[in-house]
Write an enzyme that holds these catalytic residues in place. Sequence first.
Site, PDB file in Angstrom:
ATOM      1  N   HIS A  98     -50.314   8.960  22.070  1.00 53.64           N
ATOM      2  CA  HIS A  98     -50.522   8.196  23.269  1.00 53.64           C
ATOM      3  C   HIS A  98     -51.197   9.171  24.633  1.00 53.64           C
ATOM      4  O   HIS A  98     -51.803   8.728  25.444  1.00 53.64           O
ATOM      5  CB  HIS A  98     -49.275   7.444  23.860  1.00 53.64           C
ATOM      6  CG  HIS A  98     -48.179   8.572  24.338  1.00 53.64           C
ATOM      7  ND1 HIS A  98     -47.110   8.879  23.809  1.00 53.64           N
ATOM      8  CD2 HIS A  98     -48.098   9.117  25.784  1.00 53.64           C
ATOM      9  CE1 HIS A  98     -46.392   9.746  24.484  1.00 53.64           C
ATOM     10  NE2 HIS A  98     -46.962   9.721  25.651  1.00 53.64           N
ATOM     11  N   ASP A 130     -46.754   7.731  16.528  1.00 55.87           N
ATOM     12  CA  ASP A 130     -47.217   8.399  17.997  1.00 55.87           C
ATOM     13  C   ASP A 130     -47.551  10.089  17.848  1.00 55.87           C
ATOM     14  O   ASP A 130     -46.989  10.516  18.921  1.00 55.87           O
ATOM     15  CB  ASP A 130     -45.985   7.962  18.976  1.00 55.87           C
ATOM     16  CG  ASP A 130     -46.551   8.471  20.416  1.00 55.87           C
ATOM     17  OD1 ASP A 130     -47.873   8.143  20.701  1.00 55.87           O
ATOM     18  OD2 ASP A 130     -45.730   8.752  21.201  1.00 55.87           O
ATOM     19  N   SER A 188     -44.761  15.072  27.413  1.00 58.28           N
ATOM     20  CA  SER A 188     -45.056  14.364  26.200  1.00 58.28           C
ATOM     21  C   SER A 188     -46.097  15.193  25.395  1.00 58.28           C
ATOM     22  O   SER A 188     -46.919  15.899  25.631  1.00 58.28           O
ATOM     23  CB  SER A 188     -45.875  12.801  26.449  1.00 58.28           C
ATOM     24  OG  SER A 188     -45.264  12.206  26.832  1.00 58.28           O
TER      25      SER A 188
END
Length: 463
Positions: free
Chosen positions: A103, A133, A209
């Site tokens: 993402h 992901d 992230s």
Amino acid sequence: MIRLVLVFLLALGGAALADTARVAPQTPAQVRLSFAPVVKKAAPAVVNVYVSHVERMPRNPLFDDPIFQRFFGGGGGEGERVQKALGSGVLVDPSGLVVTNYHVVENATEVRVALADRREFEAEIALRDPRTDLAVLRLKSEGETFPTLEMGDSDALEVGDFVIAIGDPFGVGQTVTQGIVSALARTQIGASDYGFFIQTDAAINPGNSGGALVDLDGRLVGINSMIYSRSGGSMGLGFAIPVSMVKGVVAAALHGGKSVKRAWLGATLQNVSKDIADNLGLDRPTGALVVEVDSAGPAAAAGLKRGDVIAAIDGQPVDDAQSVGFRLGVKPLGGTARLATLRDGKTLDLPLKLASAPETPPRDALTIHGRSPFDGALVMNLSPAVAEELSLDGAHQGVVVAAVGENSTAAQVGVQKGDIVLAVNGAAIASTRDLERACAERSRWWDLTILRGGETIRTRLGG
């Protein structure tokens, strides 16, 4: 009297021991508890990922007006708007392979990576794996050897173990936070198809992230992926993708793969509820119930039947249906997995061949154009491989919508990714070419039959 004196001396000795236990530290080593050695080992391999996405704006018809051009000049081509995002990543190979979250780079048109020593490199996206992901970047460099982070064993983690999160939250620069493993095998999080997360209370914030979750040996045990937050900041609920899943993605990238192929079960599963456990005579509601078995899949060849409960895979306990997907997803193709299966009160040991789902028929992907409800939709022939890729349980025939173009007609009328087109204007749709031909015809009305989420929907739209 002697006994009384003895008791007094014992009490005095106990007090002396207590005083000794509270003596001030005598050396720096007695007061210094530091994670600095771990950070020094791991931090050089954690990078910042800078992403740019160029969004093209539609041309304004006013620019074609001669009067407008006379007073304001020509030009007026498509406008561009640059959106920027920030994430983190981990160097996992000396050649310059970086693991990050999918993402983070999903819509990227340009990616740059900054190392801990402030060197910057352009990067290309070598592999995308939206189901986990995860994505792999390849740094554009010649003759460089990069620091890497050794991969650990996420299956060896236990609740309560110390872990360290390293990343770049909010773009302030590389930051280290410390916590413990709060929980393991967290599912129902909804971040990826293989939801099987390490939960930690180490502070993770936006920008973290793709960063590293490491153990006290300085080894990578997870890729920080998401947080649960009501305010946008850390609330002590962070989730990381286990490194056991990361290893397969990295291996595929090292061998030049653009995607990851994983073992196919060939069966539809559901979680075991308390009512199901009671009906099956199970002690507790755990495991994955087999709802349907594909007659041509590995599950059928292994002897798995409807009503069976998968309790463990290669000795690893299975708590729910998602656990099965994860346990098979981290295993290399070509071998065999042992399924501990409950049937009629007995435990069976079934051998499952680890093979990928076949792409039969070929997907023959194409984008529909023209005046139809599917204008702007990317469609594919449905096969076990496509069904597995798009997480379509129980779907066997028809044409599936793999993507819907932004601002397209398909998006405006409500066509969704994962829709299975069964019929258009009464004609059965068996292939993408069938749908293309059906959409090429002019029609005053469009009668559509679509399978969505296991339910058949019939609708009529104006032409």
